[in-house]
Design an enzyme around this catalytic site. Structure first.
Site, PDB file in Angstrom:
ATOM      1  N   ARG A  44      80.529  71.341 -35.167  1.00 48.54           N
ATOM      2  CA  ARG A  44      81.499  71.327 -36.266  1.00 48.54           C
ATOM      3  C   ARG A  44      81.988  72.730 -36.579  1.00 48.54           C
ATOM      4  O   ARG A  44      83.171  72.946 -36.868  1.00 48.54           O
ATOM      5  CB  ARG A  44      80.885  70.668 -37.512  1.00 48.54           C
ATOM      6  CG  ARG A  44      81.894  70.439 -38.628  1.00 48.54           C
ATOM      7  CD  ARG A  44      81.328  69.608 -39.760  1.00 48.54           C
ATOM      8  NE  ARG A  44      80.250  70.305 -40.469  1.00 48.54           N
ATOM      9  CZ  ARG A  44      79.605  69.788 -41.520  1.00 48.54           C
ATOM     10  NH1 ARG A  44      79.914  68.577 -41.961  1.00 48.54           N
ATOM     11  NH2 ARG A  44      78.644  70.473 -42.124  1.00 48.54           N
TER      12      ARG A  44
ATOM     13  N   LYS B 287      85.670  73.340 -42.313  1.00 49.07           N
ATOM     14  CA  LYS B 287      84.733  73.817 -43.336  1.00 49.07           C
ATOM     15  C   LYS B 287      84.988  75.315 -43.502  1.00 49.07           C
ATOM     16  O   LYS B 287      84.276  76.166 -42.934  1.00 49.07           O
ATOM     17  CB  LYS B 287      83.294  73.517 -42.925  1.00 49.07           C
ATOM     18  CG  LYS B 287      82.293  73.578 -44.073  1.00 49.07           C
ATOM     19  CD  LYS B 287      80.953  73.029 -43.639  1.00 49.07           C
ATOM     20  CE  LYS B 287      79.896  73.142 -44.731  1.00 49.07           C
ATOM     21  NZ  LYS B 287      80.159  72.282 -45.889  1.00 49.07           N
TER      22      LYS B 287
ATOM     23  N   GLU C  64      85.530  62.772 -52.092  1.00 49.87           N
ATOM     24  CA  GLU C  64      84.129  63.150 -52.096  1.00 49.87           C
ATOM     25  C   GLU C  64      83.844  63.918 -53.378  1.00 49.87           C
ATOM     26  O   GLU C  64      84.733  64.089 -54.216  1.00 49.87           O
ATOM     27  CB  GLU C  64      83.812  64.008 -50.865  1.00 49.87           C
ATOM     28  CG  GLU C  64      84.666  65.261 -50.762  1.00 49.87           C
ATOM     29  CD  GLU C  64      84.475  65.995 -49.440  1.00 49.87           C
ATOM     30  OE1 GLU C  64      83.910  65.421 -48.499  1.00 49.87           O
ATOM     31  OE2 GLU C  64      84.891  67.161 -49.359  1.00 49.87           O
TER      32      GLU C  64
END
Length: 287
Positions: free
Chosen positions: A54, A153, A186
């Site tokens: 990721r 991210k 989220e």
């Protein structure tokens, strides 16, 4: 007195006081970089390979060339955990664009910084894991996917921080974030699940969420336990009317949520499926 830790920066170790990056680093000046938050259990990093994949994809998405191989970074993360004698704890892995002259141009930056911090963490009081936590809906939404992919991210967490501030000011340690369509995305640092009629539901990737490593592990555990699991768009109505609700994240692990906007979720207590998956997750990470 703070525990003495050794912080990795580009292959060298520094004390907490001596670990520094340039004030001209784009990570500091513009939030230009990517990171991963990981957990160590019994001295071993949980799903390290998935975290690094990721990280690489986040870097690729923002055009940040990794200055190190994945194999070498794997060794360095494990070495940092061992050097700090971290048995159970948290690892923050940061990659910045590097330093350059003032201005947005990333092509003028050089020397990307790789930073690894391995230390203990307590995100929530233990009582929240047994009794559940309260949520409030934040007015700050998740990044619009047309502006920045939520799957990156990145070091720019300002909208999450603003939402976190809203939650804290409302007396809640976590806040629910919606996407640009008003759907559930989220929380400020965790993915969200609900249980309805024995089935597990969670927002899909295209709802504007970060595809969490813990989230995916919990989905696998639910499927192994025979719990029907679906990724589908949700609104706050689905949380208000749910039987159970819980959050997942590397730092948070699995934690029940029992109220949203002052309304009880289910009976206002952690439910049986939440407890079952929490126990299964704790067994998984100790395996």
């Amino acid at each position: 007195m703070s525990k003495q830790i050794s912080i990795y920066i580009n292959g060298e170790y520094f004390s907490r006081e001596d670990a520094k990056v340039s004030v001209f680093d784009h990570g500091l000046l513009y939030g230009d970089g990517v990171f991963e938050g990981m957990r160590a259990y019994s001295g071993k990093v949980f799903r390290l390979e998935e975290h690094l994949i990721r990280l690489w994809e986040s870097a690729l998405a923002i055009g940040l060339k990794m200055p190190i191989s994945m194999e070498q970074l794997t060794e360095d993360v494990n070495a940092t955990v061992a050097k700090n004698e971290l048995v159970d704890g948290y690892i923050r892995l940061v990659v910045t664009r590097g330093s350059g002259p003032l201005g947005l141009d990333p092509f003028k930056c050089s020397n990307p910084q790789i930073i690894i911090i391995a230390d203990s963490i307590t995100l929530y009081p233990e009582s929240f894991y047994t009794d559940g936590l309260d949520l409030v809906t934040a007015s700050s939404i998740r990044n619009h996917p047309g502006a920045l992919s939520p799957r990156v991210k990145s070091l720019n967490y300002l909208n999450n921080i603003l939402a976190k501030m809203e939650g804290l000011r409302a007396g809640c340690i976590e806040a629910l974030m919606l996407n640009h369509k008003g759907e559930v995305a989220e929380c400020t640092g965790d993915n969200i699940f609900v249980v309805k009629n024995g089935a597990l539901n969670t927002p899909p990737i295209d709802a504007g969420i970060l595809e969490g490593i813990t989230r995916n592990a919990v989905i696998e555990l639910a499927e192994e336990a025979g719990i029907d699991t679906t990724e589908l768009p949700m609104t706050r109505h689905d949380i208000y009317t749910a039987d159970e609700c819980f959050l997942t994240g590397s730092a948070a692990e699995v934690i029940p949520a029992v109220r949203l906007d002052g309304r009880d979720i289910g009976d206002g207590k952690p439910g049986p499926i939440t407890k079952q998956l929490n126990e299964a997750f704790r067994a998984l990470v100790r395996a």
